[in-house]
Every structure is written in structure tokens, then in C-alpha cells.
Design a protein around this motif. Structure first.
Motif: not given
Length: 168
Positions: A41-47
Motif C-alpha cells: 500500500k505504501a509502494l502504491l502511495q509513493n507513485i
């Protein structure tokens, strides 16, 4: 702490002729205290849509798309004309509809779209008239009249439709 890494790949592709106009690959990371799902989820939010790679991708792809349509306009029109003449109207409309309005040949494309639309209306009229005649022959006058009522008064087969209506 759970750390995940990944890559996001964006590709601009023409669905009609499979041309690829551009691709960008962006590396991503995400970390979170807890499980892998939280890290993803954090990875996706870092886009970040403000990433310069996205801006370059859009700018370069837009330019390649315009160049493609400018260089291939006559070919596109020829293919669409073939689709229209073989009654693949929806396919032709989709193909022509993908041409950007800023391309110099757009006026010719627009005329061809009008021709395709007119051809589609003629086909629809002919099909309804044929079905109505079939229902008339079978003695199903009510269905025949319903089909004839669906034919617009401004259509190309209006005279034939009116004659069949009068005979019922």
C-alpha cells in the motif's frame, strides 16, 4: 519494517494497429511497519504524478502519436474506406475516431466519418425493411408494422417502407 520494491510500466499503444508510441518504467519502493500488504500500500502511495518521467512520457508520446497520424493519414483513410465498404461500420468509426482533431487531414477524416454514419443508417434501414418484409410474408403484420415504425421518415428506404406499410 517490511520493504517492497517494484516497477511501474506505462505503455502508450494504438489498439487498432498495435503501434507502440512510448513506454516509461518507474522504480518504486514502499516500506511499512507490519506486513507485506501495508508495504505494498505504501509502494502504491509513493507513485507521484509529478514525477518528471511521467511528464516526459506524456510529452514524447503525444508528439509520436501526432506524427504517426500525420504520416499515415492516407493509409488510415484507405483502411477505413475498406471497412465501410465491407459493412464494418463500427470498426471504421472507432478507427477514424482515434485520429486527433489537430492533424491536417482531420477534415477528410471527418467527412469519411459522416459517410460511415450515413452508410450505417442505410444498412439499418435495409435490415429493418428486410425483416419487416419477412414478417409480412409470414402473416405477422403487427411485428412488420412495429419494424416499419422504427424506420426514420428521412431514411433512404422510406419510400419502400411506406409502400409496405400501405399494403398492410
Amino acid at each position: 519494517v517490511t520493504l517492497v520494491t517494484g516497477e511501474l510500466t506505462l505503455t502508450a499503444k494504438n489498439l487498432y494497429d498495435e503501434s507502440i508510441y512510448g513506454t516509461v518504467i518507474v522504480s518504486l519502493e514502499g516500506d511499512a511497519t507490519g506486513n507485506e500488504e501495508a508495504a505494498l500500500k505504501a509502494l502504491l502511495q509513493n507513485i507521484k504524478i509529478t514525477n518528471p518521467a511521467f511528464t516526459r512520457f506524456i510529452r514524447n508520446t503525444r508528439e509520436k502519436i501526432l506524427n504517426h497520424y500525420m504520416e499515415n493519414c492516407q493509409t488510415i483513410m484507405n483502411k477505413a474506406q475498406t471497412m465501410i465498404s465491407t459493412d464494418k461500420i463500427e470498426e471504421a468509426m472507432g478507427y477514424l475516431g482515434s485520429v486527433p482533431e489537430v492533424v491536417p487531414c482531420y477534415e477528410d477524416i471527418s467527412s469519411l466519418m459522416t459517410l460511415a454514419h450515413s452508410h450505417a443508417k442505410t444498412l439499418d434501414c435495409d435490415q429493418k425493411l428486410l425483416m419487416a418484409r419477412s414478417k409480412y410474408v409470414m402473416g405477422d403484420y403487427e411485428t412488420a408494422l412495429d419494424l416499419l415504425a422504427e424506420i426514420p421518415s428521412a431514411s433512404t428506404c422510406r419510400e419502400d417502407a411506406r409502400a409496405l406499410t400501405d399494403s398492410i
